[in-house]
Design an enzyme around this catalytic site. Structure first.
Site, mmCIF file in Angstrom:
data_model
loop_
_atom_site.group_PDB
_atom_site.id
_atom_site.type_symbol
_atom_site.label_atom_id
_atom_site.label_comp_id
_atom_site.label_asym_id
_atom_site.label_seq_id
_atom_site.Cartn_x
_atom_site.Cartn_y
_atom_site.Cartn_z
ATOM 1 N N CYS A 130 0.844 -1.204 0.000
ATOM 2 C CA CYS A 130 0.000 0.000 0.000
ATOM 3 C C CYS A 130 0.873 1.245 0.000
ATOM 4 C CB CYS A 130 -0.933 -0.002 1.212
ATOM 5 S SG CYS A 130 -1.958 1.481 1.342
ATOM 6 N N CYS A 133 -0.553 4.098 2.090
ATOM 7 C CA CYS A 133 -0.365 3.938 3.533
ATOM 8 C C CYS A 133 1.065 4.247 3.958
ATOM 9 C CB CYS A 133 -0.696 2.512 3.955
ATOM 10 S SG CYS A 133 -2.285 1.881 3.396
ATOM 11 N N ASP A 134 2.037 3.791 3.172
ATOM 12 C CA ASP A 134 3.425 3.768 3.642
ATOM 13 C C ASP A 134 4.388 4.651 2.854
ATOM 14 O OD1 ASP A 134 2.653 1.855 5.534
ATOM 15 O OD2 ASP A 134 2.972 0.212 4.120
#
Length: 302
Positions: A130, A133-134
């Protein structure tokens, strides 16, 4: 007892909840994560009608709030066991049992793993599925994206907002992504490409330090240094809880007819978990709406 129980709160489940509630069905959505499913992991959605650009978390929240306003109930948890034949249908969620007259399976799909040494060991320490997300953790770093489809290229482009460089590693010599995405990727000075190659190992000590790559044409191996590996090689259906029901194909996807009905009366499926040629937010939403209306007609016939 509920009229309609929906397994999964992604776009298919949200749309099903919306249409179920509008049909005056007592409806519950069971979701183990955040409302929106994979939409939560997509920063910029550009192909949803009515929006030139919309953030995935924002679209998720809009759809979620709409279901709440219509009285849809939400239950956080994972369905681990089902009894779908006859009436009522039974779903086990943790220690609880949920009964419903009809069920819509909208449990989506999960990222596929490379299944190479180092992948599991470095999850959360450089290995990610992701970028949204990261990505911010890799500001100024050198990262790899494994894959060549829409998701790989979209997330690779997103990562260029943070990383110093993004190297796409693909098994073929051409990308599978849509042409407009390819054009953007090839024009981006931060994006590089390693063709005809597969990642054989993810290297590191306490975190990722690189990858070992094998060229599929000449069988040579090369070690490439980098700080992160983002993997986008496809998905597999989240349907393990349906084994033995007889409604799955060989790949684990749910088989339905044109009205989203399975071979079990009162059981329907929608979205990425379904055996369908296209897996997009718009098609998942359409599936959910149609499944809910089919469920309504089934309940009316009881």
């Amino acid at each position: 007892m509920y009229d309609l129980a929906i397994i999964g709160g992604g776009p298919a489940g949200l749309a099903a909840g919306l249409y179920g509630a509008r049909s005056n069905l007592r409806t519950v959505i069971i979701e183990r994560g955040l409302p929106g499913g994979q939409m939560q992991n997509t920063l910029d959605i550009e192909n949803y009608p009515g929006f030139k650009h919309v953030l995935g978390p924002d679209l998720s929240n809009h759809m979620y709030q709409q279901t709440l306003e219509l009285g849809v109930e939400w239950k956080t948890g994972e369905v681990t066991e089902v009894r779908l034949d006859g009436q009522p249908k039974l779903l086990r969620v943790g220690k609880d049992e949920i009964e419903a007259k009809a069920v819509i399976i909208a449990s989506g799909a999960l990222p596929k793993y490379l299944d190479v040494p180092g992948e599991k060991e470095f999850q959360g320490r450089g290995v990610s599925y992701c970028a949204t997300c990261d990505g911010a953790f890799f500001r100024g770093k050198h990262v790899f994206v494994v894959g060549g489809g829409d998701s790989a290229v979209e997330e690779g482009l997103f990562l260029t907002n943070h990383a110093e460089s993004v190297t796409v590693i693909h098994r073929r010599d051409t990308l599978k992504a849509q042409p407009y995405l390819q054009e953007r990727a090839f024009k981006n000075p931060k994006m590089k490409f390693v063709w005809d190659s597969a990642v054989e190992e993810i290297l590191g000590d306490t975190k990722v330090t690189g990858v070992r790559v094998r060229n599929l044409k000449d069988d040579t191996t090369t070690v490439l240094e980098g700080d992160g590996v983002f993997i986008y090689i496809g998905f597999y259906p989240n349907s393990g809880f349906l084994k033995g029901t007889g409604i799955l194909n060989d790949q684990g996807y749910v088989i339905t007819d044109a009205k989203m009905a399975t071979t079990i009366p009162g059981v329907f499926a929608a979205g990425d978990v379904r055996d369908t040629p296209l897996r997009q937010i718009i098609t998942a939403s359409s599936d959910g709406a149609l499944a809910a209306m089919s469920a309504f007609q089934y309940i009316e016939s009881l």
